[in-house]
Design a protein around this motif. Structure first.
Motif, PDB file in Angstrom:
ATOM      1  N   TYR A  28       0.823  -1.216   0.000  1.00 49.44           N
ATOM      2  CA  TYR A  28       0.000   0.000   0.000  1.00 49.44           C
ATOM      3  C   TYR A  28       0.861   1.272   0.000  1.00 49.44           C
ATOM      4  CZ  TYR A  28      -3.285  -3.541   1.749  1.00 49.44           C
ATOM      5  OH  TYR A  28      -4.036  -4.673   1.926  1.00 49.44           O
ATOM      6  N   SER A  58      -3.973   7.004  14.267  1.00 47.61           N
ATOM      7  CA  SER A  58      -3.609   5.775  13.553  1.00 47.61           C
ATOM      8  C   SER A  58      -3.162   4.679  14.508  1.00 47.61           C
ATOM      9  CB  SER A  58      -2.516   6.060  12.526  1.00 47.61           C
ATOM     10  OG  SER A  58      -3.003   6.919  11.520  1.00 47.61           O
ATOM     11  N   ILE A  62      -5.000   1.106  14.809  1.00 53.74           N
ATOM     12  CA  ILE A  62      -4.334  -0.194  14.672  1.00 53.74           C
ATOM     13  C   ILE A  62      -4.622  -1.071  15.897  1.00 53.74           C
ATOM     14  CG2 ILE A  62      -2.093  -1.359  14.592  1.00 53.74           C
ATOM     15  CD1 ILE A  62      -1.087   1.054  12.903  1.00 53.74           C
ATOM     16  N   THR A 101      -6.775   9.185   7.842  1.00 59.38           N
ATOM     17  CA  THR A 101      -5.604   8.304   7.886  1.00 59.38           C
ATOM     18  C   THR A 101      -5.938   7.014   8.621  1.00 59.38           C
ATOM     19  OG1 THR A 101      -4.194  10.261   7.953  1.00 59.38           O
ATOM     20  CG2 THR A 101      -3.176   8.180   8.547  1.00 59.38           C
ATOM     21  N   SER A 102      -6.613   7.132   9.729  1.00 49.30           N
ATOM     22  CA  SER A 102      -6.969   5.970  10.537  1.00 49.30           C
ATOM     23  C   SER A 102      -7.908   5.021   9.810  1.00 49.30           C
ATOM     24  CB  SER A 102      -7.642   6.420  11.833  1.00 49.30           C
ATOM     25  OG  SER A 102      -6.791   7.262  12.539  1.00 49.30           O
ATOM     26  N   ILE A 105      -5.875   3.096   7.297  1.00 46.25           N
ATOM     27  CA  ILE A 105      -5.089   2.074   8.006  1.00 46.25           C
ATOM     28  C   ILE A 105      -5.995   0.888   8.349  1.00 46.25           C
ATOM     29  CG2 ILE A 105      -3.931   1.542  10.199  1.00 46.25           C
ATOM     30  CD1 ILE A 105      -2.096   3.156   8.515  1.00 46.25           C
ATOM     31  N   HIS A 108      -6.749  -1.349   5.502  1.00 44.99           N
ATOM     32  CA  HIS A 108      -5.626  -2.255   5.201  1.00 44.99           C
ATOM     33  C   HIS A 108      -5.731  -3.509   6.063  1.00 44.99           C
ATOM     34  CE1 HIS A 108      -2.924   1.310   3.743  1.00 44.99           C
ATOM     35  NE2 HIS A 108      -3.952   1.097   2.951  1.00 44.99           N
ATOM     36  N   ASN A 122       4.552  -2.514   8.569  1.00 55.27           N
ATOM     37  CA  ASN A 122       4.252  -1.879   7.287  1.00 55.27           C
ATOM     38  C   ASN A 122       3.444  -0.597   7.503  1.00 55.27           C
ATOM     39  OD1 ASN A 122       4.119  -2.457   4.132  1.00 55.27           O
ATOM     40  ND2 ASN A 122       2.107  -1.714   4.754  1.00 55.27           N
ATOM     41  N   GLU A 123       2.398  -0.692   8.310  1.00 56.37           N
ATOM     42  CA  GLU A 123       1.533   0.472   8.544  1.00 56.37           C
ATOM     43  C   GLU A 123       2.276   1.569   9.306  1.00 56.37           C
ATOM     44  OE1 GLU A 123      -1.524   0.555   6.938  1.00 56.37           O
ATOM     45  OE2 GLU A 123      -0.652  -1.298   6.184  1.00 56.37           O
TER      46      GLU A 123
END
Length: 164
Positions: A28, A58, A62, A101-102, A105, A108, A122-123
């Motif tokens: 990504y 973010s 996650i 943004t969150s 994420i 993903h 990665n994130e």
């Protein structure tokens, strides 16, 4: 067509962030460009605040996403419940600039259908590269901060008059 300094900053930040992310083979990688674009604000102070909000929101995304998906499964119902809980939390913590943004994420994590250390790293790298490049470009390219301060210094309010 006039191209201003903010446009140049935005384009440079997006290109550099994407190049770095692609070069180190992040999944990504285009997302780093989006984060960099979002990190370019009118002033350096606003850029720092927005970047802080993006990083914090973010990290919360996650953590919450990994926990909820692991416990409740990767389903639209879990995603809906996540949003019901996450959106008010971000607003209460005053991290609204981190909302988009969150969400990306989280998509993903949802798309992968699993949570792993590789995905987590990665994130984190996407966020760090996007925000970092955005801040660096905004710090070292011309800005309007001095002009804004000059105009603020020229403003002298007059005496208050009653309308009655």
């Amino acid at each position: 067509m006039k191209i201003g300094s903010r446009t140049l900053k935005t384009a440079a930040a997006a290109g550099i962030a994407m190049l770095i992310s692609e070069t180190i083979h992040l999944d990504y990688y285009v997302f780093a460009a989006i984060i960099a674009i979002l990190s370019i604000q009118e002033t350096r102070k606003k850029s720092f605040r927005a970047s802080y909000e993006r990083v914090m929101a973010s990290l919360i995304a996650i953590g919450m996403g990994a926990l909820m998906f692991t416990l409740l499964g990767y389903s639209p119902a879990t995603l809906t419940l996540y949003f019901v809980m996450f959106i008010p939390l971000v607003q209460q913590l005053k991290l609204q600039d981190g909302m988009i943004t969150s969400v990306v994420i989280l998509t993903h994590l949802y798309t992968e259908g699993r949570f792993s250390l590789d995905l987590f790293v990665n994130e984190l790298l996407l966020i760090a590269i996007g925000v970092g490049v955005g801040l660096v470009v905004n710090m070292y390219m011309p800005t309007l901060d001095k002009e804004i301060r000059a105009h603020q210094g020229q403003y002298r309010p007059g005496p208050r008059r009653s309308l009655l």
